[in-house]
Scaffold this active site. Sequence first.
Site, short mmCIF file in Angstrom:
data_model
loop_
_atom_site.label_atom_id
_atom_site.label_comp_id
_atom_site.label_asym_id
_atom_site.label_seq_id
_atom_site.Cartn_x
_atom_site.Cartn_y
_atom_site.Cartn_z
N GLU A 110 1.89 -0.74 -19.71
CA GLU A 110 1.59 0.13 -20.86
C GLU A 110 2.84 0.48 -21.66
OE1 GLU A 110 -0.80 3.56 -19.92
OE2 GLU A 110 -0.67 4.36 -21.95
N HIS B 116 -9.57 8.18 -26.26
CA HIS B 116 -10.76 7.63 -25.60
C HIS B 116 -11.97 8.45 -26.02
CE1 HIS B 116 -13.51 6.22 -22.52
NE2 HIS B 116 -12.63 5.32 -22.15
N ARG C 285 -13.26 1.52 -28.78
CA ARG C 285 -12.96 2.94 -28.60
C ARG C 285 -12.59 3.66 -29.88
NH1 ARG C 285 -9.78 2.24 -22.84
NH2 ARG C 285 -11.68 1.75 -21.70
#
Lengths: 638, 278
Positions: A415, A239, A310
Amino acid sequence: MGSNELRVIVVGGGLAGLAATVRIAEAGLPVDLFSLVPVKRSHSVCAQGGINACNEVARQQGYSEYEHFDETIYGGDFLQHQPPVYEMAHMAPKIIDLLDRMGVPFNRTAEGMRDLRLFGGSLYKRTHFAGATTGQQLMYALDEQTRRYRSEGKVTAYEFWEFLWPVIDVDGKCRGIVAQDLRTMQIRSFRADAVVIATGGCGLVFGQSTNSVMCTGGAASRCYQAGVKYANAEFIQVHPTAIPGADKLRLMSESARGEGGRVWVPAVKKDGKWAPHPDSGRDPRKLDEATERWYFLEEKYPAYGNIVPRDIATREIFSVCMAGFGVGGGNMVYLDLTHRSREFLETRLGGIIEIYRKFVGEDPAELPMKIFPGVHYSMGGLWTQYAPKGDLKGMVKGDPRNMMTNVEGLYAFGEVNYQYHGANRLGANALLSCIFDGLFCGEGVAGYVREMGADPASQASASMYDEVVRREESRIKSLLSSKGGENPYQIAKELGAEMTAASTVVKSGARLEKALAKLEELRGRHERMSLADTGSWANQNLNWARVVGDMLALADPILRGGLMREESRGSHYREDFTERNDERFLKTSVAEFDATTGRSRITHEDVEIGLVKPRVRNYGKVGSKSKTKKNEPATASA
Amino acid sequence: MSSKNDAKGKAANTRTVRFNIKRCDGPGQPSRWERFDVPVQSSSAGSGSANVISCLQWIAANPVTIEGRKTTPVSFDCGCLEEVCGACTMVINGQVRQSCSCLMDSCAPNDGDEVTLEPMSKFPVNRDLFVDRSRLFNDLERIRGWVPIDGTYDLGAGPRETPEQQQQRYKLSECMSCGCCLEACPQYTLEPDEKEWDHAFVGAAVISQTRYFNMHATGKELAKQRLDVMSGPGGVSDCGNAQNCVKVCPKEIPLTESIGSVGRQTTIHKIREFFMGR
């Protein structure tokens, strides 16, 4: 348990696990829910910025579910299978409506409608949010619905229990799990007709990350070691904006940029080019807007500016710091919200402003924040299949194959599932994919279990379960009796440092090879540990020592997948292969565990790209050769 | 967490902080104190401050007391480390708070400073600083802490809401069930016996959640049942108005306002019941 009763186990109580629990319980099947922590404390609470979905305002400006789908594919650098993404984007508005009905306090407009904001990778406002703690608010809504089913006896929660191993029968079907009570340390088996793994990411493999302490990837690793394939392990999202800390890297949400945050470094112009500022550590408020601040994202990407996705923001921030532009010469850039009013910041970004104030001690309304990239999200995960519709536009509803791993009856949601995000996840798509998996694919789980009705796990032979329990007990016993002198905390620390150095923003073949050698060394040392605590009550030392071994196992496909992928795509950037290579690598990396060596074997398989053809992905960077998108609107919506 | 400092002696910009930790091996076991000296780096640009968690992690890797005696790592509960999960509540230097946001820079800025860690006293200890807060979650179930929706199928949007009401609900919804308000409350006492939980005081967090759910257009449907709990034993009338709760809430939730609001709702509920019958 009734003798022929069918049951489902869900491992993990974050958004994906709870959405699955609610949907499966609603379908009338009892659910046993396992979690390392009380489910309300799951890592999904850390998600900040929001959740994406097409909405009426954006729609009337030309946006659509199809655009959301296309952005997600483009953002993911074309590496994801397209039918599941298509389905997800089309269900997104309905998911928002549902969360709204559950009572999520989404921010509102003056008219009482759900407010929207900009987010990375889109020029339309399509991100719904609840302050800057959207994940927490969605988690609580699902926790509440789960609590309702718990109170009705339809869901049984096993909190402070750790998943140790899946129970797989001779036909290769998953028939339950073995788990351990983290207080009594009791190990026991649980029968189930289907098991959903929803255990999130593996940030702790990198030592410091934005993840919570339980995000070790341990459960995923155990499934992988038990024969489940693991896909696209090398795609780890770093990130762009995190605050460094001694214990973790704290996320500064992308919503800070979506709400107008500007990224810059102190700099001066020399011969028409930016050069590091001679006094870059001085009070940023005293640096002249035009001549002493380089807004490098805005300059390089005029269309998207600070809201590039990102992977791109991360590499740009990393490279300006490597070029010596970092604030005070260190590894930091400014994320500036000081042009926004205090009231605006409190109502729309309160949660993150508070985190920054508490953990850094400075006020983002007064001073620009100092940030640097940090490991954040795993696009890769357990390999899963899906049932595409004939025209590839979505998945067959209720089909048991949706998000089932290669082990029958064993599912991966959220995830820990490798689908949806390809080589780079767009901001505010994670909450969506977690809930989508739970709701849409949860139905397939219920369908699968009903098909299993003739051969329920409750009737399966006890010896199969006892055998796995015994194996786990002996594994624990050998950890407790080992006297080799190695410290599990030291091994984890070295693993994290090595992984961060070798396999994050910039990778190379040589460095990855070196890291694989280090991994070999660490695996050896993990066999020679001594535990400081050999007790049999709430022994956190033991659970940590065990999971360090699982992190070492999972680190292997992350490194090896990256080594074999001789190209750059999304989050995966190889300085020795800087271009995307669709011919060789528009493919999923699939890792299988080799128990004899502890290493992974990697193969590559084709990606379903039947809906959108891969195109150059540069987000309109100045000076790049080709144009990016077919029809970019000139400005963001009002 | 570097062992280099130990080998070379104290490195520059490292100070030693002494931790006094109240330890307990398990439920029903006696407690004892152990002391640890932890090297803490001064925060500098790019490193961030050490906090109680990073110090406990250091102790886990180096579990040796100041007397040089080897011991076990200290058990503790933590999760997000950014004050949104509510796991890491402890009593630090006599004050209940989240340990992740307890930074060494402010709590022990000088070499030789001491930090005392104790588990919360209102919940049974699992081990060391790790306590069992099941009662808090049980109480959320008791008040029917959910919005009774018709199911998860697509039935359109939820009720519209003014920004003012949203901001008010959002503030209440930030409650992370950390238990700080319960630790600080004189009326909330340790109750290890699960059978007593349905009569024991629910405390500020759960009263505030009652208000939260009663504010929502659909959540209101269960208001009557919630107020039955609030007007019964362990309900809002057990509050002694000490107002400690609101002072320790890490999320600055207006807990005393919630107690006032639920108190009024309960009074009206009882009057209505009296005149209308059940």
